[in-house]
Write a protein that holds these residues in place. Structure first.
Motif, PDB file in Angstrom:
ATOM      1  N   GLY A 117      85.248  43.571  47.868  1.00 35.01           N
ATOM      2  CA  GLY A 117      86.104  43.424  46.699  1.00 35.01           C
ATOM      3  C   GLY A 117      85.802  44.446  45.638  1.00 35.01           C
ATOM      4  O   GLY A 117      85.265  45.521  45.922  1.00 35.01           O
ATOM      5  N   ILE A 118      86.125  44.103  44.417  1.00 36.74           N
ATOM      6  CA  ILE A 118      85.951  44.992  43.286  1.00 36.74           C
ATOM      7  C   ILE A 118      85.308  44.211  42.146  1.00 36.74           C
ATOM      8  O   ILE A 118      85.563  43.009  41.981  1.00 36.74           O
ATOM      9  N   ALA A 119      84.442  44.870  41.377  1.00 37.31           N
ATOM     10  CA  ALA A 119      83.708  44.200  40.297  1.00 37.31           C
ATOM     11  C   ALA A 119      83.680  45.095  39.072  1.00 37.31           C
ATOM     12  O   ALA A 119      83.731  46.330  39.168  1.00 37.31           O
ATOM     13  N   ARG A 169      80.807  49.452  33.886  1.00 43.25           N
ATOM     14  CA  ARG A 169      80.659  49.867  35.280  1.00 43.25           C
ATOM     15  C   ARG A 169      81.744  49.209  36.124  1.00 43.25           C
ATOM     16  O   ARG A 169      81.965  47.998  36.048  1.00 43.25           O
ATOM     17  N   LEU A 170      82.436  50.040  36.921  1.00 41.50           N
ATOM     18  CA  LEU A 170      83.437  49.574  37.871  1.00 41.50           C
ATOM     19  C   LEU A 170      82.960  49.938  39.266  1.00 41.50           C
ATOM     20  O   LEU A 170      82.519  51.067  39.495  1.00 41.50           O
ATOM     21  N   GLU A 171      83.053  48.985  40.209  1.00 38.28           N
ATOM     22  CA  GLU A 171      82.547  49.265  41.544  1.00 38.28           C
ATOM     23  C   GLU A 171      83.345  48.525  42.600  1.00 38.28           C
ATOM     24  O   GLU A 171      83.859  47.427  42.370  1.00 38.28           O
ATOM     25  N   ALA A 172      83.458  49.169  43.756  1.00 39.47           N
ATOM     26  CA  ALA A 172      83.955  48.511  44.959  1.00 39.47           C
ATOM     27  C   ALA A 172      82.740  48.134  45.789  1.00 39.47           C
ATOM     28  O   ALA A 172      81.798  48.917  45.906  1.00 39.47           O
ATOM     29  N   PHE A 173      82.750  46.936  46.387  1.00 44.07           N
ATOM     30  CA  PHE A 173      81.523  46.450  47.007  1.00 44.07           C
ATOM     31  C   PHE A 173      81.769  45.844  48.376  1.00 44.07           C
ATOM     32  O   PHE A 173      82.890  45.448  48.731  1.00 44.07           O
ATOM     33  N   TRP A 174      80.673  45.781  49.126  1.00 47.83           N
ATOM     34  CA  TRP A 174      80.610  45.040  50.383  1.00 47.83           C
ATOM     35  C   TRP A 174      79.295  44.282  50.389  1.00 47.83           C
ATOM     36  O   TRP A 174      78.223  44.876  50.273  1.00 47.83           O
ATOM     37  N   ASP A 175      79.356  42.942  50.471  1.00 43.81           N
ATOM     38  CA  ASP A 175      78.169  42.092  50.441  1.00 43.81           C
ATOM     39  C   ASP A 175      77.971  41.418  51.789  1.00 43.81           C
ATOM     40  O   ASP A 175      78.939  41.144  52.520  1.00 43.81           O
ATOM     41  N   GLN A 221      85.094  35.433  40.283  1.00 42.25           N
ATOM     42  CA  GLN A 221      83.856  34.921  39.703  1.00 42.25           C
ATOM     43  C   GLN A 221      83.569  35.641  38.394  1.00 42.25           C
ATOM     44  O   GLN A 221      83.797  36.851  38.268  1.00 42.25           O
ATOM     45  N   ILE A 222      83.074  34.897  37.438  1.00 41.56           N
ATOM     46  CA  ILE A 222      82.800  35.444  36.111  1.00 41.56           C
ATOM     47  C   ILE A 222      81.454  34.925  35.636  1.00 41.56           C
ATOM     48  O   ILE A 222      81.094  33.765  35.857  1.00 41.56           O
ATOM     49  N   THR A 223      80.700  35.814  35.037  1.00 46.33           N
ATOM     50  CA  THR A 223      79.433  35.457  34.411  1.00 46.33           C
ATOM     51  C   THR A 223      79.349  36.199  33.092  1.00 46.33           C
ATOM     52  O   THR A 223      79.618  37.404  33.043  1.00 46.33           O
ATOM     53  N   PHE A 224      79.005  35.503  32.022  1.00 51.64           N
ATOM     54  CA  PHE A 224      78.801  36.197  30.757  1.00 51.64           C
ATOM     55  C   PHE A 224      77.750  35.458  29.957  1.00 51.64           C
ATOM     56  O   PHE A 224      77.432  34.303  30.199  1.00 51.64           O
ATOM     57  N   LEU A 261      82.597  40.503  36.081  1.00 51.56           N
ATOM     58  CA  LEU A 261      83.813  39.994  36.712  1.00 51.56           C
ATOM     59  C   LEU A 261      83.884  40.548  38.125  1.00 51.56           C
ATOM     60  O   LEU A 261      83.567  41.713  38.354  1.00 51.56           O
ATOM     61  N   SER A 262      84.305  39.721  39.073  1.00 50.88           N
ATOM     62  CA  SER A 262      84.480  40.208  40.441  1.00 50.88           C
ATOM     63  C   SER A 262      85.605  39.454  41.116  1.00 50.88           C
ATOM     64  O   SER A 262      85.829  38.263  40.846  1.00 50.88           O
ATOM     65  N   TYR A 263      86.309  40.164  41.991  1.00 57.63           N
ATOM     66  CA  TYR A 263      87.323  39.536  42.838  1.00 57.63           C
ATOM     67  C   TYR A 263      87.018  39.933  44.269  1.00 57.63           C
ATOM     68  O   TYR A 263      86.934  41.119  44.593  1.00 57.63           O
ATOM     69  N   SER A 264      86.839  38.933  45.132  1.00 57.67           N
ATOM     70  CA  SER A 264      86.307  39.181  46.466  1.00 57.67           C
ATOM     71  C   SER A 264      87.249  38.654  47.541  1.00 57.67           C
ATOM     72  O   SER A 264      88.043  37.729  47.321  1.00 57.67           O
TER      73      SER A 264
END
Length: 768
Positions: A728-730, A701-707, A761-764, A743-746
């Protein structure tokens, strides 16, 4: 690459040869065959010839049997010429064998071909060692040319060369000169007055050649043009132009075969309005209900799309009450003088159908009853399309089922019964995992897990997991029975132990040791609504340190002690219509939970939280995902302060990306580390972007986000000005070895000086 489909052009030649050679026998004497000889054989033996002969010694040769013999020998495919002669009572079979292919080569076909082409040619008999047939070679040339044309290569040259070799063999070489791609230079529409040509061409898949690299939409094919003309007709008829027509289409190829010009002549016609609707045939349904299902009100502009969708809704409604094969046809009755249309929905419900059998295939490790209990369509009951589809969705949501498909088939010999067959694809239900992971909240971790989501094929789940990360160690054992009762009440029992140095990774240190037991029941209230009710007990021990424990935690220990035993009531209610529990693309989830530490324990507090998710499909397979959460925790009764290990934290991949995990909100003294608060409110808006590497979106899954969100010490401290934002994008991926990788870059949008930012940020790992 499509398989080659060749016509058998040798039939005419064979029949001509039969007529010619059989004619020689029409005037021959009838005689009884005493001996059979063969002439002209090179590679074949006489025995091979006789196996195809319908005649033997002792049979009579006459015009009829001679024709049968010649037909049989030609039909073997071994000979290109056959004659029947006789010497007295001896039958002489004079043949010319087909040459064998010594070598077969095709060169220059870079754009069309590959292993599939070679396999197709071999299956047809065009390969080394096979017998040569000219008609097959001609067919190969025609099919290659057709496929090159379909891919835009109109300047292709195909030359076949057959070279005779000794011992009745031939070598075949096909040389392809592909040339350049013929591109669509211009598409012109003539006769359009209401809509501009540019607007109409937006509906086409075919496009004029432009600057876009690797463009393929400028390659002409007859099938693509036919589809575009259908879209053009739909575009007009969906906007009231009932009498729209395509009068002619001219496709012109330039002499150098490098450009194609397409000219489409149309007649738009007039706009028609809907005068009224009526329903004919055996409608079954109440007319007032039919009116609700139709979206073509009086006075509206005629739309073929709306009329078709209305008919589909009526068919679906009839299918839901058993009329599985209902057919509804919208028939426009036109008043040419007034330019009005009366839409007549002709209803043919057919007979009411009942389900004879519900069948399952593919469930090698799952009991039939485990799948059957998910059914909302029952055997011997009237067929319901929505119930069958809901049954399929429920199967797809099972953790040990990867995919479920359904097929409804009429029962042979009846007109009122159907069989419903579900084809499932199972996931591996059991796993033993050992791995590493990483989270901003807990740092690196090591996990070990034994899981079985379908224990003995019953659908029960067994989990045993251990985890060791930077701040905590834990051990968990749980058992879940999704059908603890026949009514679908689930039961989950879990036992856990956890020891930690702090609540999150970046916080002031204090040790906790917790052991507990939970027993929870899930009670379905409807198809989409479930109630959660349970009970839990915990024994918690806290140890503080003078040089690293914050003042707030020390004050809590002074007031409440270091050893706590609590009794918790766990309740909640959820509404879930998502099509998948993970990586969903449509539906919604609304969940409200309330957990209360009851009087009688050493601590009294409550935790109320709401979580909402909404998935909205957009055009071009884009999806809008909206997440919101609100949580409140507070103490009551004899407890004056919320236990620090129950506080809310914000910041990080699951709340507000771009800020360090758990770093937002109140801080402690004197270390200025995150301490958490009583109120957390967050929101995430994600635009899910389809990826060409995966069509179903179930593993990537690829997404552009607003938090947006934050944590507040007290609910009354809430202020919209203090909500932090980021964009950013995740990217998320179910990896084979690391579990879920996030993975995300904000870009923090309104960070303050004291905020701790973390753009990447990375989580696995499977432990979260």
């Amino acid at each position: 690459m499509n398989r080659l489909k060749l016509s058998k052009t040798a039939i005419a030649a064979t029949l001509a040869a039969l007529a010619f050679h059989a004619h020689a026998q029409d005037d021959a004497e009838r005689f009884t065959i005493k001996e059979i000889r063969a002439e002209g054989l090179q590679r074949l033996e006489i025995g091979t010839v006789l196996t195809y002969m319908p005649l033997a010694a002792g049979d009579e040769l006459n015009p009829g049997t001679a024709k049968q013999a010649i037909r049989a020998l030609y039909g073997s495919g071994l000979f290109q010429d056959v004659q029947l002669l006789h010497d007295g009572d001896t039958l002489i079979i004079k043949v010319q064998e087909r040459p064998a292919i010594s070598t077969f080569k095709i060169e220059g076909n870079d754009k069309i071909g590959g292993d599939e082409l070679k396999k197709s040619l071999k299956n047809m008999g065009l390969a080394d060692g096979e017998l040569f047939r000219r008609d097959l070679l001609d067919g190969v040339e025609q099919e290659l040319r057709r496929q090159y044309y379909a891919n835009g290569y109109y300047d292709v040259g195909i030359e076949s060369k057959v070279t005779e070799e000794p011992n009745n063999r031939v070598s075949i070489n096909i040389k392809v000169t592909e040339g350049t791609v013929t591109k669509i230079t211009n598409i012109n529409i003539i006769g359009n007055k209401v809509f501009s040509t540019d607007e109409l061409l937006k509906q086409f898949d075919l496009k004029e050649t432009n600057w876009v690299p690797f463009q393929r939409s400028d390659r002409y094919s007859k099938q693509s043009l036919s589809g575009d003309l259908e879209k053009l007709q739909s575009y007009y008829q969906d906007r009231g132009y009932l009498k729209f027509s395509v009068d002619s289409v001219q496709v012109q190829l330039t002499p150098d075969k490098k450009s194609i010009y397409i000219t489409i002549n149309i007649t738009e016609g007039d706009v028609y309005k809907v005068k009224t609707r009526r329903y004919s045939g055996n409608t079954i349904l109440n007319e007032r209900y039919l009116e609700v299902l139709t979206s073509t009100p009086d006075g509206s502009t005629f739309s073929r799309k709306q009329a078709t969708e209305s008919a589909d809704r009526i068919e679906a409604a009839l299918a839901d009450i058993g009329f599985a094969f209902a057919k509804v046809t919208p028939v426009p009755e036109v008043d040419e003088d007034k330019r009005e249309v009366t839409l007549n929905y002709a209803v043919d419900p057919g007979k009411r159908a009942y389900v004879r059998h519900i069948l399952f295939t593919g469930n090698t490790g799952t009991n039939d009853e485990t799948l059957r209990r998910e059914m909302r369509q029952l055997e011997a009951a009237p067929f319901s399309k929505s119930a069958v589809e809901r049954s399929r969705v429920r199967l797809s949501r099972l953790p040990f089922i990867e995919n479920a498909e359904v097929d409804t088939k009429p029962v042979p010999g009846t007109d009122d019964q159907v069989d419903v067959s579900f084809k499932v694809k199972e996931r591996p239900p059991g796993s033993v995992q050992f791995g590493v992971g990483y989270s901003g909240s807990y740092g690196f971790l090591i996990t070990g897990q034994v899981t079985h989501t379908n224990f003995l094929g019953t659908g029960n789940r067994l989990d045993l997991s251990a985890e060791n990360n930077t701040v905590a160690k834990s051990l968990n054992l749980s058992w879940s029975d999704p059908y603890f009762t026949e009514d679908g009440i689930s039961q989950t029992a879990s036992l856990f132990y956890r020891t930690s140095k702090s609540v999150i990774r970046y916080s002031s240190g204090f040790d906790t040791n917790t052991i507990g037991f939970n027993l929870t029941y899930g009670i379905p209230l409807s198809e989409y609504v479930a109630l959660r009710a349970g009970f839990g007990v915990q024994d918690i021990a806290v140890q503080t340190y003078a040089n690293s424990t914050s003042d707030q935690i020390l004050n809590f220990v002074v007031e409440n002690g270091t050893q706590f035993f609590t009794y918790e009531l766990r309740t909640g209610i959820s509404y879930d219509t998502r099509n998948r529990t993970f990586f969903a693309t449509r539906g919604a989830l609304h969940s409200l939970s309330a957990d209360v530490a009851l009087p009688g324990g050493d601590l009294q507090y409550y935790n109320v939280s709401y979580r909402g998710q909404q998935y909205v499909p957009l055009i071009w397979k884009f999806t809008l995902e909206m997440n919101a959460s609100v949580g409140v925790v507070d103490a009551y009764g004899a407890t004056n302060v919320v236990p620090p290990f129950e506080n809310f934290f914000a910041g990080g991949p699951r709340t507000v990306r771009g800020y360090r995990d758990g770093s937002l909100g109140p801080r402690d003294t004197p270390f200025n580390n995150p301490y958490g608060g009583k109120l957390r409110t967050t929101g995430q808006t994600n635009l899910i972007i389809p990826l060409p590497i995966e069509s179903d979106g179930k593993s990537t899954r690829l997404e552009a986000f607003w938090d947006i969100g934050n944590v507040f010490a007290e609910p009354q401290d809430f202020s919209t000005h203090d909500l932090r934002q980021s964009a950013g994008i995740a990217f998320s991926w179910f990896t084979p070895f690391l579990g879920l990788l996030d993975l995300s870059y904000s870009f923090p949008l309104n960070s303050q000086f004291e905020d701790r930012k973390d753009r990447f940020q990375i989580t696995f790992g499977s432990g979260f």
